[in-house]
Design an enzyme around this catalytic site. Sequence first.
Site, PDB file in Angstrom:
ATOM      1  CG  LEU A 194      51.007  11.800 -70.757  1.00  0.00           C
ATOM      2  CD1 LEU A 194      50.739  13.122 -70.433  1.00  0.00           C
ATOM      3  CD2 LEU A 194      51.156  10.868 -69.599  1.00  0.00           C
ATOM      4  N   GLY A 195      48.495   9.685 -74.189  1.00  0.00           N
ATOM      5  CA  GLY A 195      47.119   9.351 -74.683  1.00  0.00           C
ATOM      6  C   GLY A 195      47.143   9.640 -76.430  1.00  0.00           C
ATOM      7  CB  ILE A 196      47.134   8.018 -79.176  1.00  0.00           C
ATOM      8  CG1 ILE A 196      47.169   8.370 -80.420  1.00  0.00           C
ATOM      9  CG2 ILE A 196      46.498   6.678 -78.867  1.00  0.00           C
ATOM     10  CD1 ILE A 196      48.393   7.432 -81.331  1.00  0.00           C
ATOM     11  CE  LYS A 228      44.549  18.530 -77.444  1.00  0.00           C
ATOM     12  NZ  LYS A 228      43.523  19.291 -77.034  1.00  0.00           N
ATOM     13  CG  ASP A 270      34.020  17.752 -76.413  1.00  0.00           C
ATOM     14  OD1 ASP A 270      32.835  17.018 -76.202  1.00  0.00           O
ATOM     15  OD2 ASP A 270      35.175  17.348 -76.727  1.00  0.00           O
TER      16      ASP A 270
END
Length: 539
Positions: free
Chosen positions: A264-266, A285, A375
């Site tokens: 899904l993401g890096i 994650k 954040d």
Amino acid sequence: MSLFNNHPELDFTMREMLIDWLINIYFDQNVEISNRSLVSGIMMIDRYIYLEKTSISRKMYQGIGVICLNLACKLDDTKILGLDYCEYICAGIYTADILSNLEKRILKVFKFGLHFKNILHYIKLISIKENVDDTVYVFARLMLITILFKTNYLTIKTKSMAKNLMNFSKWFVNNKNVEIKNPIHIYFFTELRRYITHPHFTSINRLAKEFRIFSLIKSRIPNIIYLEKPNVFSKEIIPIELQNSLTIEYTENQLNNMNVIEKLGIGSFGLVNKVKFDNTEIALKTHHPDDSKEIIVESLREINNMIMLDHPNIIKMHGYYYSQGITHIGLELCDMPLYKKLDKGNLSPELKKSFIIQLLCGLKYLHNNNIIHRDLTSSNVLIKGDTLKICDFGCSRFVYDKKIIGNYSLDVCSVRYRAIEILNGILPYNEKIDIWSCACLIAEILGEKFLFRGRNEIEVLDSINRLLGKTVGSGRVGFSMLEKHYPNETQIIYKMLDFDPSNRPNAKLVLKIFSECFVAQSELLVNNQKTTIDKNQIS
């Protein structure tokens, strides 16, 4: 129950030696340890010893002490001891692998729930409320560390112990009466006299000189008289309970049986995979820092903070697994980040309003639970159907009380969402930095790609000063497109971007203002439609 019932190799003399050694680490010029982390670390050791049912060997006690101090620094300080320093300060008794396994065991016993209000927290609150003299407050801090040499503090409620310490400190510093009659005060005094002059445990003497109250103590002690009293404390330790959590700790087998469906993401944090676990698809994650065998600050804070959260607009954490520096966090699977949803366009006015209200509901919940996100960006907000969920708590900070200022880092918030006080390097800050970031997000939802543009702090500051003026309202260019299409909403955004954080509305008030704004718009729309229908009927 004695603290060492389950640990026959440990005793109270060993504990005194350990506490004295840990306090002396406080003076090491190579590290920066706050008073709060020192107190939290010592109390964390006792809490762990109480909760650990497996017998602890004599050899491991020092390692447990330094690891608990390191964990306390990770939660509350801007700098940590680090595993290398822990190995060095223990003179090679433990390898990095042994210390790493100790850290893993401590976290497992606590189920990652390390947050607790220590005695110093209440001492600070009493000092603020009563506006006590600085000397009294500093002396109370010294007395707190002094009484931590014994475990009697575990037999009385934390808040009550803080009150007793403050009352004794006020008496010692301000009262000319040389006789002590209060039994608890007699206990405090005898402990102070014992450790301030102890031939072997020198840390309290050093602390008194560091705090610049040694002369005061030295002049007062010889003149004080009292009658010996029996121990006023119970022998029974008040039960120590873990934080409530619906989150599970994955086993190694469970982790190995998770089937990766897609990436899904890096990023710099590691990677996120879509996996199947127990016939349910989740997002896994993984934090995998290079050359580190200890848990990184971001992972520790993320799990610690998320186990306390349960809200429809906050991403749900299903479980976690930690070993040798690598952390896996199982999260609720969502459709896409907010920025991708916005890039697709064609959001209806009602969905925009819904996203804004949901964002504010989630933020209000966080702040009510004393968590600053630090954040908030359109990448760190996820969409699941028509539901918005705040995610990514790696930068988040738990605040024990909004009245108490902690040691905060300026290296937080993506630069385009960063509040002006952080850009200007102003410390301390509070939860109002999230209000600034939230204003930027709301503007994005309404159609403004970025309120403030720039690749670095200087360029973003220049953008802020150009659009908002160098002081509030002075020479303000403003957000003309937003004002044209969303005049009422833009006025609220301006309030959220006030240069003075104390003038920014809190999350509860912003939610109320936007809710009222949207209700008024809906009523106006209904009335306009009704008027149009009436006119058509007349014609």
